[in-house]
Design a protein around this motif. Structure first.
Motif, PDB file in Angstrom:
ATOM      1  N   ARG A 179       0.837  -1.210   0.000  1.00 41.77           N
ATOM      2  CA  ARG A 179       0.000   0.000   0.000  1.00 41.77           C
ATOM      3  C   ARG A 179       0.868   1.255   0.000  1.00 41.77           C
ATOM      4  O   ARG A 179       0.566   2.230  -0.690  1.00 41.77           O
ATOM      5  CB  ARG A 179      -0.933   0.008   1.214  1.00 41.77           C
ATOM      6  CG  ARG A 179      -1.783   1.273   1.253  1.00 41.77           C
ATOM      7  CD  ARG A 179      -2.785   1.297   2.373  1.00 41.77           C
ATOM      8  NE  ARG A 179      -3.412   2.616   2.442  1.00 41.77           N
ATOM      9  CZ  ARG A 179      -4.407   3.020   1.661  1.00 41.77           C
ATOM     10  NH1 ARG A 179      -4.904   2.202   0.734  1.00 41.77           N
ATOM     11  NH2 ARG A 179      -4.914   4.244   1.770  1.00 41.77           N
ATOM     12  N   GLN A 180       1.940   1.233   0.778  1.00 38.97           N
ATOM     13  CA  GLN A 180       2.828   2.390   0.836  1.00 38.97           C
ATOM     14  C   GLN A 180       3.427   2.679  -0.547  1.00 38.97           C
ATOM     15  O   GLN A 180       3.513   3.842  -0.960  1.00 38.97           O
ATOM     16  CB  GLN A 180       3.942   2.138   1.846  1.00 38.97           C
ATOM     17  CG  GLN A 180       4.868   3.334   2.039  1.00 38.97           C
ATOM     18  CD  GLN A 180       5.947   3.057   3.073  1.00 38.97           C
ATOM     19  OE1 GLN A 180       6.391   1.917   3.244  1.00 38.97           O
ATOM     20  NE2 GLN A 180       6.378   4.095   3.770  1.00 38.97           N
ATOM     21  N   TYR A 182       2.124   1.793  -3.486  1.00 34.52           N
ATOM     22  CA  TYR A 182       1.068   2.273  -4.374  1.00 34.52           C
ATOM     23  C   TYR A 182       0.746   3.746  -4.090  1.00 34.52           C
ATOM     24  O   TYR A 182       0.464   4.519  -5.016  1.00 34.52           O
ATOM     25  CB  TYR A 182      -0.201   1.430  -4.208  1.00 34.52           C
ATOM     26  CG  TYR A 182      -0.076   0.013  -4.732  1.00 34.52           C
ATOM     27  CD1 TYR A 182       0.678  -0.275  -5.856  1.00 34.52           C
ATOM     28  CD2 TYR A 182      -0.726  -1.036  -4.087  1.00 34.52           C
ATOM     29  CE1 TYR A 182       0.773  -1.581  -6.334  1.00 34.52           C
ATOM     30  CE2 TYR A 182      -0.640  -2.338  -4.555  1.00 34.52           C
ATOM     31  CZ  TYR A 182       0.124  -2.600  -5.676  1.00 34.52           C
ATOM     32  OH  TYR A 182       0.227  -3.889  -6.146  1.00 34.52           O
ATOM     33  N   GLN A 183       0.782   4.119  -2.824  1.00 33.19           N
ATOM     34  CA  GLN A 183       0.523   5.505  -2.467  1.00 33.19           C
ATOM     35  C   GLN A 183       1.587   6.423  -3.063  1.00 33.19           C
ATOM     36  O   GLN A 183       1.281   7.491  -3.604  1.00 33.19           O
ATOM     37  CB  GLN A 183       0.488   5.668  -0.946  1.00 33.19           C
ATOM     38  CG  GLN A 183       0.102   7.066  -0.474  1.00 33.19           C
ATOM     39  CD  GLN A 183      -1.308   7.449  -0.876  1.00 33.19           C
ATOM     40  OE1 GLN A 183      -2.244   6.694  -0.605  1.00 33.19           O
ATOM     41  NE2 GLN A 183      -1.471   8.597  -1.510  1.00 33.19           N
ATOM     42  N   LYS A 184       2.841   6.001  -2.991  1.00 31.85           N
ATOM     43  CA  LYS A 184       3.925   6.773  -3.592  1.00 31.85           C
ATOM     44  C   LYS A 184       3.755   6.866  -5.106  1.00 31.85           C
ATOM     45  O   LYS A 184       4.030   7.908  -5.706  1.00 31.85           O
ATOM     46  CB  LYS A 184       5.275   6.133  -3.257  1.00 31.85           C
ATOM     47  CG  LYS A 184       5.704   6.298  -1.815  1.00 31.85           C
ATOM     48  CD  LYS A 184       7.071   5.668  -1.597  1.00 31.85           C
ATOM     49  CE  LYS A 184       7.538   5.833  -0.153  1.00 31.85           C
ATOM     50  NZ  LYS A 184       8.861   5.188   0.058  1.00 31.85           N
ATOM     51  N   ILE A 186       0.939   6.795  -6.759  1.00 33.66           N
ATOM     52  CA  ILE A 186      -0.153   7.740  -7.015  1.00 33.66           C
ATOM     53  C   ILE A 186       0.347   9.179  -6.902  1.00 33.66           C
ATOM     54  O   ILE A 186       0.073  10.032  -7.753  1.00 33.66           O
ATOM     55  CB  ILE A 186      -1.316   7.518  -6.021  1.00 33.66           C
ATOM     56  CG1 ILE A 186      -2.099   6.265  -6.381  1.00 33.66           C
ATOM     57  CG2 ILE A 186      -2.231   8.734  -5.982  1.00 33.66           C
ATOM     58  CD1 ILE A 186      -3.100   6.432  -7.490  1.00 33.66           C
ATOM     59  N   GLU A 187       1.096   9.457  -5.852  1.00 39.57           N
ATOM     60  CA  GLU A 187       1.576  10.812  -5.596  1.00 39.57           C
ATOM     61  C   GLU A 187       2.570  11.272  -6.651  1.00 39.57           C
ATOM     62  O   GLU A 187       2.623  12.466  -6.982  1.00 39.57           O
ATOM     63  CB  GLU A 187       2.211  10.876  -4.208  1.00 39.57           C
ATOM     64  CG  GLU A 187       1.208  10.692  -3.076  1.00 39.57           C
ATOM     65  CD  GLU A 187       1.876  10.527  -1.726  1.00 39.57           C
ATOM     66  OE1 GLU A 187       3.131  10.472  -1.689  1.00 39.57           O
ATOM     67  OE2 GLU A 187       1.155  10.445  -0.701  1.00 39.57           O
ATOM     68  N   GLN A 200      -5.248   3.380  -8.420  1.00 33.42           N
ATOM     69  CA  GLN A 200      -6.204   3.738  -7.376  1.00 33.42           C
ATOM     70  C   GLN A 200      -6.967   2.509  -6.907  1.00 33.42           C
ATOM     71  O   GLN A 200      -7.241   2.350  -5.712  1.00 33.42           O
ATOM     72  CB  GLN A 200      -7.172   4.799  -7.892  1.00 33.42           C
ATOM     73  CG  GLN A 200      -8.092   5.372  -6.830  1.00 33.42           C
ATOM     74  CD  GLN A 200      -7.313   6.073  -5.724  1.00 33.42           C
ATOM     75  OE1 GLN A 200      -6.554   7.008  -5.989  1.00 33.42           O
ATOM     76  NE2 GLN A 200      -7.498   5.625  -4.472  1.00 33.42           N
ATOM     77  N   LEU A 203      -4.781   0.521  -4.652  1.00 35.54           N
ATOM     78  CA  LEU A 203      -4.693   1.197  -3.357  1.00 35.54           C
ATOM     79  C   LEU A 203      -5.970   0.984  -2.546  1.00 35.54           C
ATOM     80  O   LEU A 203      -5.915   0.704  -1.339  1.00 35.54           O
ATOM     81  CB  LEU A 203      -4.441   2.691  -3.591  1.00 35.54           C
ATOM     82  CG  LEU A 203      -4.057   3.537  -2.375  1.00 35.54           C
ATOM     83  CD1 LEU A 203      -2.754   3.040  -1.753  1.00 35.54           C
ATOM     84  CD2 LEU A 203      -3.921   4.991  -2.784  1.00 35.54           C
ATOM     85  N   VAL A 210      -4.539   0.549   6.251  1.00 35.34           N
ATOM     86  CA  VAL A 210      -4.123   1.937   6.427  1.00 35.34           C
ATOM     87  C   VAL A 210      -3.539   2.167   7.805  1.00 35.34           C
ATOM     88  O   VAL A 210      -2.499   2.794   7.977  1.00 35.34           O
ATOM     89  CB  VAL A 210      -5.314   2.898   6.196  1.00 35.34           C
ATOM     90  CG1 VAL A 210      -4.904   4.323   6.571  1.00 35.34           C
ATOM     91  CG2 VAL A 210      -5.760   2.840   4.756  1.00 35.34           C
TER      92      VAL A 210
END
Length: 212
Positions: A179-180, A182-184, A186-187, A200, A203, A210
């Motif tokens: 997840r971490q 995927y978050q990076k 996305i950002e 998305q 994620l 979370v």
């Protein structure tokens, strides 16, 4: 100014020219030589690039027809004689894709490694490194794949590198790390990127981790 002054000035110029004519001629020759030498060098570079382009196209056609021997021979010649052109690395990427399609992953990794470790420009190296990480992962060489991701990924490639990292970590059972990543991704990615919606979704599928 008198006629005498004109003659005196002319004599000074004449004397100076007689004393310096050799340097003037030499300077002119050097200047012309530099101009024509540069033009000649540019012409040679253009001819070399055109020949390399032709060989790349022949290699591509050989692969399309399944003639790996001919394609490999052309790739070897490009590597030996045209390593300063982009076609050397481009044909290595073609060969890597061919080997992947044939299920020959070690051979694909070898071609990709040659681009990563060679003289390709940075964007092409990052393309090769990302593909190499995928190939290594497909061979269950997870640590090696992650090491490639750690070594690359800048600019517009960060999102793609982090997405692959997330995929790898998810298969390893580390949902929080996935997840971490995927978050990076996305950002770092462009909102109009083709993989944005899929990222998305990946994620969102990990929303339960979370706060873990």
């Amino acid at each position: 100014m008198s006629h005498y002054d004109d003659e005196q000035q002319a004599e000074v110029v004449k004397k100076w020219f007689l004393e310096n004519w050799l340097a003037l001629v030499a300077g002119l020759a050097i200047g012309l030589g530099a101009i024509f030498g540069w033009q000649g060098w540019q012409s040679i570079k253009q001819e070399k690039s055109a020949e390399a382009s032709r060989m790349y196209e022949e290699a591509r056609q050989a692969l399309d027809s399944g003639d790996i021997e001919e394609a490999s021979a052309l790739a070897a010649k490009l590597s030996d004689d045209y390593s300063g052109t982009p076609y050397d690395d481009q044909v290595a990427l073609l060969l890597a894709r061919y080997h992947v399609d044939q299920g020959e992953l070690p051979a694909a990794a070898e071609q990709l490694r040659s681009v990563v470790d060679g003289n390709a420009d940075e964007p092409l190296k990052q393309v090769a490194r990302l593909r190499l990480a995928r190939v290594l992962w497909a061979q269950d060489q997870t640590e090696e794949a992650l090491a490639e991701l750690d070594a690359g990924g800048s600019g517009e490639f960060v999102s793609l590198f982090e997405e692959l990292r997330g995929d790898i970590m998810l298969t390893q059972g580390d949902r929080a790390a996935a997840r971490q990543a995927y978050q990076k991704a996305i950002e770092a990615g462009n909102e109009a990127a083709a993989n944005r919606e899929l990222l998305q979704q990946k994620l969102d599928d990990l929303a339960d981790v979370v706060n873990s």
